[in-house]
Design an enzyme around this catalytic site. Structure first.
Site, PDB file in Angstrom:
ATOM      1  N   ASP A 153       0.870  -1.180   0.000  1.00  0.00           N
ATOM      2  CA  ASP A 153       0.000   0.000   0.000  1.00  0.00           C
ATOM      3  C   ASP A 153       0.903   1.226   0.000  1.00  0.00           C
ATOM      4  O   ASP A 153       1.716   1.399   0.904  1.00  0.00           O
ATOM      5  CB  ASP A 153      -0.873  -0.043   1.263  1.00  0.00           C
ATOM      6  CG  ASP A 153      -2.017   0.971   1.234  1.00  0.00           C
ATOM      7  OD1 ASP A 153      -1.904   1.972   0.507  1.00  0.00           O
ATOM      8  OD2 ASP A 153      -3.006   0.757   1.961  1.00  0.00           O
ATOM      9  N   ASP A 213      -3.742   7.200  -3.297  1.00  0.00           N
ATOM     10  CA  ASP A 213      -3.486   6.106  -2.357  1.00  0.00           C
ATOM     11  C   ASP A 213      -3.885   4.827  -3.083  1.00  0.00           C
ATOM     12  O   ASP A 213      -5.010   4.722  -3.575  1.00  0.00           O
ATOM     13  CB  ASP A 213      -4.377   6.363  -1.130  1.00  0.00           C
ATOM     14  CG  ASP A 213      -4.220   5.345  -0.022  1.00  0.00           C
ATOM     15  OD1 ASP A 213      -3.531   4.324  -0.223  1.00  0.00           O
ATOM     16  OD2 ASP A 213      -4.812   5.568   1.048  1.00  0.00           O
ATOM     17  N   HIS A 217     -11.578   5.831   2.499  1.00  0.00           N
ATOM     18  CA  HIS A 217     -11.628   7.129   3.173  1.00  0.00           C
ATOM     19  C   HIS A 217     -11.556   8.266   2.188  1.00  0.00           C
ATOM     20  O   HIS A 217     -10.920   8.160   1.142  1.00  0.00           O
ATOM     21  CB  HIS A 217     -10.490   7.234   4.192  1.00  0.00           C
ATOM     22  CG  HIS A 217      -9.163   6.767   3.654  1.00  0.00           C
ATOM     23  ND1 HIS A 217      -8.229   7.618   3.146  1.00  0.00           N
ATOM     24  CD2 HIS A 217      -8.643   5.521   3.511  1.00  0.00           C
ATOM     25  CE1 HIS A 217      -7.180   6.925   2.723  1.00  0.00           C
ATOM     26  NE2 HIS A 217      -7.411   5.640   2.929  1.00  0.00           N
ATOM     27  N   HIS A 270      -6.999  11.012   5.775  1.00  0.00           N
ATOM     28  CA  HIS A 270      -8.309  10.527   6.227  1.00  0.00           C
ATOM     29  C   HIS A 270      -9.154  11.753   6.508  1.00  0.00           C
ATOM     30  O   HIS A 270      -9.121  12.317   7.594  1.00  0.00           O
ATOM     31  CB  HIS A 270      -8.174   9.630   7.463  1.00  0.00           C
ATOM     32  CG  HIS A 270      -7.542   8.307   7.148  1.00  0.00           C
ATOM     33  ND1 HIS A 270      -8.271   7.158   6.973  1.00  0.00           N
ATOM     34  CD2 HIS A 270      -6.260   7.967   6.927  1.00  0.00           C
ATOM     35  CE1 HIS A 270      -7.449   6.158   6.671  1.00  0.00           C
ATOM     36  NE2 HIS A 270      -6.217   6.630   6.646  1.00  0.00           N
ATOM     37  N   GLU A 299     -10.987   0.914  -0.655  1.00  0.00           N
ATOM     38  CA  GLU A 299     -10.070  -0.195  -0.352  1.00  0.00           C
ATOM     39  C   GLU A 299     -10.748  -1.347   0.390  1.00  0.00           C
ATOM     40  O   GLU A 299     -10.615  -1.464   1.598  1.00  0.00           O
ATOM     41  CB  GLU A 299      -8.829   0.291   0.406  1.00  0.00           C
ATOM     42  CG  GLU A 299      -9.073   1.143   1.629  1.00  0.00           C
ATOM     43  CD  GLU A 299      -7.769   1.522   2.344  1.00  0.00           C
ATOM     44  OE1 GLU A 299      -6.783   0.789   2.236  1.00  0.00           O
ATOM     45  OE2 GLU A 299      -7.752   2.556   3.009  1.00  0.00           O
ATOM     46  N   GLU A 320      -6.953  -1.568  -3.750  1.00  0.00           N
ATOM     47  CA  GLU A 320      -7.259  -0.153  -3.522  1.00  0.00           C
ATOM     48  C   GLU A 320      -6.884   0.741  -4.693  1.00  0.00           C
ATOM     49  O   GLU A 320      -5.809   0.595  -5.280  1.00  0.00           O
ATOM     50  CB  GLU A 320      -6.505   0.354  -2.279  1.00  0.00           C
ATOM     51  CG  GLU A 320      -6.711   1.822  -1.992  1.00  0.00           C
ATOM     52  CD  GLU A 320      -5.921   2.316  -0.786  1.00  0.00           C
ATOM     53  OE1 GLU A 320      -4.834   1.771  -0.510  1.00  0.00           O
ATOM     54  OE2 GLU A 320      -6.389   3.262  -0.131  1.00  0.00           O
TER      55      GLU A 320
END
Ligand code: CO
Length: 286
Positions: A76, A87, A147, A155, A179, A272
């Site tokens: 990640d 992300d 998020h 976040h 994710e 993700e």
């Protein structure tokens, strides 16, 4: 978006260096330096989470851990350009025994993206994720989720749950990291003791000169984005890093991200991407 271009280039390198026998420190180092080489910054330390670890493992200074022949590994990583964050994560199953679990996480992501658009409740997105995973015989991890992202904020307050819950309604222009996490275990994670990732949550004046210097550096370099203890190695000795981080955590200035493990030691897969919500769907930014 510049961060998206960087993330795409880095993803190829990340896949290439994730192989059995590779040292965690080398994988993280390769990916993190590639982000910079391609013109971005790391939005958080590369997470290398194996087997029943779901998230938040990043190697420490001197970490000798290597990927095992049968590990299922989640990579990640995050790229930002002037605060705009991408992300993304992928899972590789070296042993070949968890292929269906990886497929479940990938399918959950595809199904989530297929229902997302402005006006849709996150509850319906969570339902799509849950259904994709349970229909394949696995469990979604109910206390993890995607998020919302805002400039320099990883976040940003809204969540894409892995189950049918939540009331937020997606708005045009929202940026989300989606994710899904699938597991062979109970479907929950709990905090372990290992902790190498922190972020600034409450900057204030500190007394210790060394702590003050580190705090200034964090504010300048990372703002509120998560960083790894090993990222401070150019400034301080390993024991000083520990002392300063403990000092700042104790004062409530830093938040710590403990490693997250599945409560029944189930295997975990994650998939993700980062998307922007549009009127009729989402645009994948990865
Ligand atoms: Co991520």
């Amino acid at each position: 978006m510049d961060a998206a271009r960087v993330a795409a280039g880095v993803r190829a390198i990340a896949e290439e260096c994730t192989k059995p026998g590779a040292k965690f420190l080398d994988i993280a180092g390769t990916i993190e330096s590639e982000v910079v080489k391609q013109g971005g910054k790391n939005a958080f330390p590369v997470n290398i989470s194996i087997n029943d670890t779901a998230a938040h493992y990043t190697p420490c200074i001197g970490d000798e851990t290597v990927l095992g022949e049968k590990d299922i590994v989640k990579i990640d990583f995050g790229v930002h350009v002037e605060g705009c964050i991408i992300d993304q994560a992928f899972t590789v199953d070296f042993g070949g025994e968890n292929g269906k679990l990886v497929e479940a996480a990938d399918a959950a992501l595809a199904d989530a993206l297929a229902v997302m658009k402005a006006g849709v409740s996150v509850k319906d997105v969570g339902a799509a994720i849950q259904n994709a995973i349970t229909s394949r015989g696995f469990k979604p991890i109910e206390n993890l989720g995607g998020h919302s992202l805002e400039p320099y904020i990883l976040h940003a307050g809204e969540e894409i749950p892995n189950t049918a819950k939540g009331s937020y309604v997606l708005q045009e222009g929202d940026v989300f990291a989606v994710e899904p996490f699938a597991t062979t275990g109970a479907g929950r994670v709990d905090e372990g003791t290992y902790c190498e990732i922190h972020s600034l949550v409450n900057p204030k004046t500190v007394r210790l000169p060394q702590s003050r210097r580190v705090l200034e550096y964090i504010l300048e370099e990372y703002k509120t984005l998560p960083f790894a203890e090993r990222w401070l190695a150019d400034m301080l000795s390993t024991s000083s890093i520990e002392m300063v981080v403990n000092d700042l955590v104790r004062q409530g200035i830093l938040h710590s991200y403990n490693v997250l493990k599945e409560i029944n030691n189930g295997m975990v897969a994650q998939s993700e991407v980062t998307v922007i919500v549009e009127k009729d769907g989402v645009k994948n930014l990865c």
